[in-house]
Enzyme design. Structure first.
Site, PDB file in Angstrom:
ATOM      1  N   HIS A  86       0.815  -1.189   0.074  1.00 19.40           N
ATOM      2  CA  HIS A  86       0.082   0.049   0.138  1.00 19.40           C
ATOM      3  C   HIS A  86       0.795   1.139  -0.039  1.00 19.40           C
ATOM      4  O   HIS A  86       1.975   1.139   0.607  1.00 19.40           O
ATOM      5  CB  HIS A  86      -1.018  -0.073   1.284  1.00 19.40           C
ATOM      6  CG  HIS A  86      -1.895   1.009   1.337  1.00 19.40           C
ATOM      7  ND1 HIS A  86      -1.627   2.230   1.737  1.00 19.40           N
ATOM      8  CD2 HIS A  86      -3.218   0.997   0.748  1.00 19.40           C
ATOM      9  CE1 HIS A  86      -2.581   3.305   1.361  1.00 19.40           C
ATOM     10  NE2 HIS A  86      -3.501   2.298   0.828  1.00 19.40           N
ATOM     11  N   GLU A 116      -3.719   2.241  -7.237  1.00 20.72           N
ATOM     12  CA  GLU A 116      -4.126   3.208  -6.102  1.00 20.72           C
ATOM     13  C   GLU A 116      -3.321   4.440  -6.630  1.00 20.72           C
ATOM     14  O   GLU A 116      -2.159   4.658  -6.085  1.00 20.72           O
ATOM     15  CB  GLU A 116      -4.148   3.048  -4.801  1.00 20.72           C
ATOM     16  CG  GLU A 116      -5.099   1.593  -4.426  1.00 20.72           C
ATOM     17  CD  GLU A 116      -5.079   1.668  -2.807  1.00 20.72           C
ATOM     18  OE1 GLU A 116      -6.597   1.994  -2.536  1.00 20.72           O
ATOM     19  OE2 GLU A 116      -4.224   1.593  -2.134  1.00 20.72           O
TER      20      GLU A 116
HETATM   21  P1  13P Z   1      -9.542   6.395   0.410  1.00 19.98           P
HETATM   22  O1  13P Z   1     -10.651   5.799  -0.271  1.00 19.98           O
HETATM   23  O2  13P Z   1      -9.759   6.879   1.614  1.00 19.98           O
HETATM   24  O3  13P Z   1      -9.129   7.562  -0.725  1.00 19.98           O
HETATM   25  O4  13P Z   1      -8.403   5.464   0.730  1.00 19.98           O
HETATM   26  C1  13P Z   1      -8.019   4.517  -0.533  1.00 19.98           C
HETATM   27  C2  13P Z   1      -7.014   3.551  -0.095  1.00 19.98           C
HETATM   28  O5  13P Z   1      -5.885   4.049   0.504  1.00 19.98           O
HETATM   29  C3  13P Z   1      -7.329   2.137   0.145  1.00 19.98           C
HETATM   30  O6  13P Z   1      -6.297   1.392   0.280  1.00 19.98           O
END
Ligand code: 13P
Length: 250
Positions: free
Chosen positions: A95, A165
């Site tokens: 992550h 992400e």
């Molecule tokens: P948000 O949905 O709060 O932007 O976070 C995304 C995230 O980091 C999921 O792993």
């Protein structure tokens, strides 16, 4: 057909009591669907409670992180062997908060991906570019490197989930446009194709994460190469997460 996966990353939120209350409120709100996998990644200390309260339901529980060794002198770490023994089905790996705040590198993460697979769980490998990298036109180069290096020790025919992400969209309320997200997902799938062949590329779920909310999930999820979501903030409220789950039927 790829499985559509809606995953909650609770980060460092919720005590075991709060987690249990969430499940009780969330379960009655979701509608049934066969091709959908719902996953929740609570803190490690909430894993036993979450596994217990969800055991009769179609809900997979995973850890947010683990060490790459099964055991050893690593004070404060969580072993993938223990996480698997508890009954968890998956572990988030790489992550952006782990990369940025805890200095985890691609080669280090590759060892974790392997360890998670070795214990029969699915690694969910997270990749994503920063705003500066996007502005410099490096998005594809960055996510390709993260994917190739993160998978360098993996069994490519084994269990695997990818999450795209973009760092600039995480917790900022700035969601990638469906077009931006689809472009990145399509590219990641093409890299997977090169690495592991057509079958793996077409079967692997690639989730989008970054400010997914009840009001934007349907549009993002309708894109051809987007196979689900990794949701942070909006997964903390049972109603919001249930809405995202319920609008996510492809
Ligand atoms: P948000 O949905 O709060 O932007 O976070 C995304 C995230 O980091 C999921 O792993």
């Amino acid at each position: 057909m790829r499985t559509f996966v809606i995953a909650a990353n609770w980060k460092m939120y919720k005590t075991p009591h709060e987690a249990k209350r969430f499940v009780m409120e969330f379960l009655p709100l979701i509608t049934r669907s066969l091709h959908r996998r719902i996953m929740i990644f609570p803190t490690a200390l909430c894993l036993p409670t979450m596994l217990e309260v969800t055991k009769d339901h179609n809900l997979d529980i995973g850890a947010q992180n683990c060490h790459f060794q099964a055991e050893g002198a690593f004070t404060g770490e969580n072993s993938p062997k223990t996480i698997a023994d508890l009954g968890a089905r998956a572990v988030l790996v790489g992550h952006s908060e782990r990369r940025a705040l805890f200095g985890e590198t691609d080669s280090y993460l590759a060892q974790k991906v392997k360890a998670v697979q070795d214990f029969g769980m699915s690694p969910m490998l997270c990749v994503g570019e920063s705003l500066a990298e996007r502005d410099a036109g490096q998005t594809e180069a960055v996510i390709e490197k993260q994917l190739r290096e993160g998978l360098s020790k993996a069994d490519l025919q084994g269990r695997l989930i990818i999450a795209y992400e973009p760092v600039w969209a995480i917790g900022t309320g700035k969601v990638a446009t469906p077009d931006q997200a689809e472009k990145a997902h399509k590219y990641l799938r093409s890299v997977l194709h090169e690495l592991a062949g057509e079958n793996v590329a077409t079967q692997t779920s690639i989730l989008y994460g970054g400010s997914v909310k009840p009001n934007n999930a349907a549009e993002i999820g309708s894109q051809l190469n987007i196979d689900g979501f990794l949701v942070g903030g909006a997964s903390l409220e049972p109603k919001d997460f249930a809405t995202i789950v319920n609008v996510s039927i492809k």
